[in-house]
Motif scaffolding. Structure first.
Motif, PDB file in Angstrom:
ATOM      1  N   VAL A  27       9.682  69.723  24.348  1.00  0.00           N
ATOM      2  CA  VAL A  27       8.290  68.461  25.067  1.00  0.00           C
ATOM      3  C   VAL A  27       8.583  67.368  24.252  1.00  0.00           C
ATOM      4  N   TYR A  28       8.288  66.315  24.834  1.00  0.00           N
ATOM      5  CA  TYR A  28       8.261  65.264  24.432  1.00  0.00           C
ATOM      6  C   TYR A  28       7.001  64.232  24.775  1.00  0.00           C
ATOM      7  N   ARG A  29       6.075  64.341  24.198  1.00  0.00           N
ATOM      8  CA  ARG A  29       4.686  64.104  23.773  1.00  0.00           C
ATOM      9  C   ARG A  29       4.702  62.404  23.486  1.00  0.00           C
ATOM     10  N   LYS A  30       4.612  61.955  25.166  1.00  0.00           N
ATOM     11  CA  LYS A  30       4.363  59.889  24.952  1.00  0.00           C
ATOM     12  C   LYS A  30       3.433  59.701  24.561  1.00  0.00           C
ATOM     13  N   GLU A  31       1.885  60.043  24.914  1.00  0.00           N
ATOM     14  CA  GLU A  31       1.084  59.678  24.295  1.00  0.00           C
ATOM     15  C   GLU A  31       0.809  60.023  23.033  1.00  0.00           C
ATOM     16  N   ARG A  32       1.659  60.817  22.114  1.00  0.00           N
ATOM     17  CA  ARG A  32       2.334  60.737  21.293  1.00  0.00           C
ATOM     18  C   ARG A  32       3.017  60.309  20.033  1.00  0.00           C
ATOM     19  N   THR A  33       4.136  59.540  21.360  1.00  0.00           N
ATOM     20  CA  THR A  33       5.574  59.534  19.951  1.00  0.00           C
ATOM     21  C   THR A  33       6.398  60.759  19.737  1.00  0.00           C
ATOM     22  N   SER A  34       6.099  61.957  19.878  1.00  0.00           N
ATOM     23  CA  SER A  34       6.288  63.247  19.315  1.00  0.00           C
ATOM     24  C   SER A  34       7.459  63.889  20.713  1.00  0.00           C
ATOM     25  N   TYR A  35       8.277  64.329  19.638  1.00  0.00           N
ATOM     26  CA  TYR A  35       8.622  65.781  20.307  1.00  0.00           C
ATOM     27  C   TYR A  35       8.294  67.093  20.070  1.00  0.00           C
ATOM     28  N   LYS A  36       8.284  68.510  20.665  1.00  0.00           N
ATOM     29  CA  LYS A  36       7.969  69.256  19.986  1.00  0.00           C
ATOM     30  C   LYS A  36       8.876  70.461  20.834  1.00  0.00           C
ATOM     31  N   LEU A  37       8.943  71.184  19.943  1.00  0.00           N
ATOM     32  CA  LEU A  37      10.035  71.868  20.169  1.00  0.00           C
ATOM     33  C   LEU A  37       9.606  73.322  19.025  1.00  0.00           C
ATOM     34  N   ASP A  38       9.651  74.362  20.250  1.00  0.00           N
ATOM     35  CA  ASP A  38       9.761  75.561  20.112  1.00  0.00           C
ATOM     36  C   ASP A  38      10.571  76.594  19.830  1.00  0.00           C
ATOM     37  N   LEU A  39      11.339  77.171  18.847  1.00  0.00           N
ATOM     38  CA  LEU A  39      12.828  77.951  18.465  1.00  0.00           C
ATOM     39  C   LEU A  39      12.134  79.477  18.302  1.00  0.00           C
TER      40      LEU A  39
END
Length: 128
Positions: free
Chosen positions: A35-47
């Motif tokens: 997911v790209y979290r626009k409000e944080r300018t951050s990706y989160k990748l679950d592996l």
């Protein structure tokens, strides 16, 4: 308190695409969700590894560097079990990833080695 296991480990990377490639294409972890979290300018990748959720990979703009050698205070390293250390090292070598000389655990007699991930975080491969 009753703990049933480790849920996941979280890593903040400095170059998301480089780390994503390392953990998925080289180490072979499978993507559960990205997911790209626009409000944080951050990706989160679950592996996942072998169907088990184990790692969260985060990106943040300009994260500060952290001392990460195995003997520094804080989390020492991330360790993966492998049934064949030699084939693991051969696969890493194919990707131009250098491992430290093989060591032997003085208490178990098991062989292990360390590499560095793209952000120089220490990763251990432990033969079981």
């Amino acid at each position: 308190m009753h703990l049933s296991g480790v849920h996941h480990i979280a890593i903040i990377c400095s170059n998301y695409e480089r780390s994503k490639k390392f953990y998925t294409e080289i180490l072979g972890l499978k993507i559960i969700r990205e997911v790209y979290r626009k409000e944080r300018t951050s990706y989160k990748l679950d592996l996942a590894l072998n169907g088990n959720y184990i790692l969260e990979l985060f990106s943040f703009p300009d994260p500060p560097k952290r001392i990460s050698r195995p003997e520094a205070a804080g989390m020492r390293h991330l360790a993966f079990a492998t049934p064949n250390l030699d084939s693991c090292i051969a696969e890493l070598t194919k990707h131009q990833i250098k491992s430290e000389p093989i060591r032997v655990d003085e208490h178990t007699g098991r062989r292990f080695t360390f590499i560095a991930d793209p952000d120089d975080l220490p990763i251990e491969f432990y033969e079981v």
